[in-house]
Design a protein around this motif. Structure first.
Motif, short mmCIF file in Angstrom:
data_model
loop_
_atom_site.label_atom_id
_atom_site.label_comp_id
_atom_site.label_asym_id
_atom_site.label_seq_id
_atom_site.Cartn_x
_atom_site.Cartn_y
_atom_site.Cartn_z
N ILE A 96 19.25 -22.23 -104.27
CA ILE A 96 18.02 -22.00 -103.51
C ILE A 96 16.83 -22.23 -104.45
N VAL A 97 15.67 -22.55 -103.86
CA VAL A 97 14.46 -22.82 -104.63
C VAL A 97 13.36 -21.86 -104.21
N LEU A 98 12.88 -21.08 -105.19
CA LEU A 98 11.79 -20.15 -104.98
C LEU A 98 10.58 -20.65 -105.75
N VAL A 99 9.40 -20.68 -105.10
CA VAL A 99 8.18 -21.13 -105.76
C VAL A 99 7.23 -19.94 -105.93
N LEU A 100 6.88 -19.67 -107.19
CA LEU A 100 5.86 -18.67 -107.50
C LEU A 100 4.53 -19.41 -107.59
N ALA A 101 3.75 -19.33 -106.54
CA ALA A 101 2.59 -20.21 -106.40
C ALA A 101 1.29 -19.43 -106.57
N HIS A 102 0.64 -19.65 -107.72
CA HIS A 102 -0.67 -19.04 -107.92
C HIS A 102 -1.69 -19.86 -107.12
N THR A 103 -1.66 -19.61 -105.83
CA THR A 103 -2.54 -20.33 -104.91
C THR A 103 -2.62 -19.53 -103.62
N GLY A 104 -3.71 -19.72 -102.89
CA GLY A 104 -3.80 -19.10 -101.57
C GLY A 104 -3.03 -19.92 -100.56
N ILE A 105 -2.91 -19.43 -99.36
CA ILE A 105 -2.21 -20.17 -98.30
C ILE A 105 -3.06 -21.35 -97.83
N GLY A 106 -4.37 -21.19 -97.83
CA GLY A 106 -5.25 -22.30 -97.45
C GLY A 106 -5.19 -22.58 -95.96
N ASP A 107 -5.16 -23.88 -95.62
CA ASP A 107 -5.10 -24.27 -94.22
C ASP A 107 -4.09 -25.39 -94.05
N ASN A 108 -4.07 -25.98 -92.85
CA ASN A 108 -3.07 -27.02 -92.57
C ASN A 108 -3.58 -28.43 -92.85
N VAL A 109 -4.72 -28.54 -93.49
CA VAL A 109 -5.25 -29.84 -93.90
C VAL A 109 -5.10 -29.98 -95.41
N VAL A 112 8.47 -18.81 -100.77
CA VAL A 112 7.25 -18.97 -101.55
C VAL A 112 6.55 -17.62 -101.71
N VAL A 113 6.21 -17.30 -102.96
CA VAL A 113 5.37 -16.14 -103.23
C VAL A 113 4.00 -16.68 -103.62
N THR A 114 2.98 -16.42 -102.79
CA THR A 114 1.63 -16.87 -103.09
C THR A 114 0.78 -15.70 -103.56
N GLY A 115 -0.39 -16.02 -104.06
CA GLY A 115 -1.33 -15.00 -104.48
C GLY A 115 -2.44 -15.67 -105.25
N HIS A 116 -3.67 -15.42 -104.89
CA HIS A 116 -4.81 -16.02 -105.59
C HIS A 116 -6.08 -15.69 -104.82
N SER A 117 -6.03 -15.81 -103.51
CA SER A 117 -7.25 -15.65 -102.71
C SER A 117 -7.45 -14.21 -102.22
#
Length: 224
Positions: free
Chosen positions: A94-107, A128-133
């Motif tokens: 399995i692939v888990l991404v620790l993403a220092h980023t917000g979810i943003g939008d669909n564009v 995906v674990v996000t976090g930033h915004s």
């Protein structure tokens, strides 16, 4: 940063910060952790969890004085997309991404800051674990901010079928991801229709700060 990492005594993963001269990854682009379980018959089975991470390309603006000429930063989505095949070749189940980023939008625009939506949409990404915004996802109620975008399920905590968390700010929430996995004929598969993500609010009734933490931070806090 190098001093902190050297003394952290924990693994660091990053797929999109490159040495400006060699163009090689500055850090391990991914890590694979093996967990061992007993199946229904009592047989031992291994699950290999591949973990990668990214930071926003905007670090080159925010920390220009320290980074310019030393590192370059790839687009976050492209970096994850490039590393997935390598993780699978290294036998990640399995692939888990620790993403220092917000979810943003669909564009999607190459190089943008908040791309959690796009990372969760990538083929081969399982969580995906996000976090930033400093925002929160999922709402758990179906009434959250991000649920206006296609493929976002705020009750189950899914974006395009992938479980995603963004646990607010300042440690005020805990993100929980439940992956439903099946082990058949020596191979793991993720049951995407049964996955779930949620965030749980930390106890807000107490106003008393932990004295151990205050003592640790005292010198630096007062200096700041």
């Amino acid at each position: 940063l190098n001093t902190v990492i050297a003394s952290a005594n924990l693994p660091i993963v990053n797929a999109n910060v490159l040495d400006a001269t060699t163009k090689e990854n500055m850090f391990n682009p991914y890590s694979i952790i093996t967990k061992t379980f007993l199946d229904a018959t009592g047989k031992t089975v291994d699950l290999k969890i591949g973990i990668t991470g990214i930071v926003p390309p905007q670090i080159m603006a925010w920390d220009k004085a320290n980074l310019e000429g030393k590192v370059t930063v790839m687009d976050s989505v492209q970096a994850v997309e490039n590393i997935i095949p390598k993780m699978r070749q290294a036998e990640a189940d399995i692939v888990l991404v620790l993403a220092h980023t917000g979810i943003g939008d669909n564009v999607y625009e190459v190089g943008e800051e908040n791309v959690g939506y796009q990372i969760a949409s990538l083929k081969g990404v399982d969580a995906v674990v996000t976090g930033h915004s400093h925002a929160e996802f999922p709402s758990g109620t179906g009434t959250g901010f991000y649920e206006k975008y296609e493929g976002v399920d705020g009750k189950a905590g899914l974006i395009k079928g992938t479980p995603v968390t963004m646990a607010g700010k300042y440690g005020d929430h805990l993100g929980i991801i439940d992956l439903n996995l099946t082990y058949t004929n020596g191979k793991w598969s993720v049951n995407r229709d049964k996955n779930h993500a949620e965030i749980r609010k930390i106890d807000t009734k107490s106003t008393v700060a932990n004295p151990d933490i205050l003592a640790l931070a005292k010198k630096v806090h007062e200096g700041t």
